[in-house]
Design a protein around this motif. Structure first.
Motif, PDB file in Angstrom:
ATOM      1  N   ALA A 126       0.822  -1.202   0.000  1.00  9.48           N
ATOM      2  CA  ALA A 126       0.000   0.000   0.000  1.00  9.48           C
ATOM      3  C   ALA A 126       0.858   1.255   0.000  1.00  9.48           C
ATOM      4  N   TRP A 129       2.256   2.242  -3.488  1.00  9.58           N
ATOM      5  CA  TRP A 129       1.337   2.849  -4.446  1.00  9.58           C
ATOM      6  C   TRP A 129       1.580   4.354  -4.564  1.00  9.58           C
ATOM      7  N   TYR A 244      -7.451   6.471   1.339  1.00 16.44           N
ATOM      8  CA  TYR A 244      -6.103   5.878   1.280  1.00 16.44           C
ATOM      9  C   TYR A 244      -5.405   5.978   2.625  1.00 16.44           C
TER      10      TYR A 244
END
Length: 258
Positions: A126, A129, A244
């Motif tokens: 994650a 990204w 996010y």
């Protein structure tokens, strides 16, 4: 001086016709007082029956001719390009085309579903990204998370179109290419579609020309433009979004090292 004889002739003709009609009916065995309208109606029925007798007494069509006539009747509208929805051959052809479209649409959606089936990302994945949009799009879990974010912004069709193009580019069968190209066009390119993606006129013109003879590269320009749009517009908002940040926080808390 001219003498008008037309009126007297009419007065004489009418009774004469009535007398002849009565005599004719009497010869046929019909007796009694009948009004002039009924007499003419009866004469008309008798004349029609006399005219139909030769037809009834004529040669009936053979069994071989009857199926031919039935075939001609059932296929008559096959050569008539009107909106005849009862024509069997057109109905079958339309059903076949709809079935192929459903199958093509199912194949595309099935491929997209496979792409989106991914395991839960690790915190390291994650975090990666944020390094580049390419890393996000190359990671199945990254695409899945980004797609969920796009859904909150009502722009999920961009990701769906890009994924559909990815699956379409792998197709090699010419028949399947034509059917899947039509499905993608109707779902994402057509101005009538609720999932229409935003493309400029140049790319649309290219697609319209390519649709004359679809290939696996029919949507290359459109796919690149949508990819660029997501990279420049949606991706920065994704990185700064609560979606996010909360995902990173949740993954960090669930990480065994923490």
């Amino acid at each position: 001086m001219r003498i008008d004889t037309e009126q007297p002739v009419l007065k004489i003709l009418i009774p004469t016709d009535v007398i002849k009609a009565k005599n004719y009916l009497l010869s046929l065995g019909i007796h009694g007082e009948i009004s002039m309208g009924s007499e003419r109606m009866e004469m008309r029925k008798r004349q029609m029956s006399v005219q139909q007798e030769p037809v009834a007494g004529g040669n009936a069509p053979t069994q071989q001719e009857q199926p031919d006539q039935a075939n001609r009747g059932s296929n008559a509208c096959c050569f008539c390009w009107c909106c005849c929805c009862s024509c069997s051959c057109l109905t079958v052809r339309n059903e076949d085309r709809e079935e192929r479209n459903r199958q093509a649409s199912y194949d595309i959606k099935e491929g997209i579903g496979d792409c989106e089936e991914s395991s839960k990302p690790t915190v390291e994945e994650a975090q990666s990204w944020a390094q580049s949009f390419d890393k996000l799009m190359h990671c199945p879990s990254g695409r899945s998370a980004f797609r969920q974010f796009l859904r909150t912004e009502f722009s999920e069709e961009n990701m769906l179109f890009w994924l559909a193009c990815e699956e379409f580019n792998k197709e090699t069968n010419k028949g399947n290419i034509e059917e899947k190209a039509r499905v993608i066009y109707e779902d994402y390119i057509s101005i009538l579609s609720p999932k229409e993606v935003s493309l400029d006129s140049r790319v649309r013109d290219v697609i319209n020309r390519n649709m004359l003879e679809p290939t696996s590269h029919t949507f290359d320009d459109a796919q690149l433009q949508i990819y660029t749009l997501m990279q420049r517009d949606s991706y920065p908002r994704f990185l700064n979004s609560p979606f996010y940040k909360n995902l990173l926080k949740t993954l960090s808390e669930q990480s065994p090292e923490s």
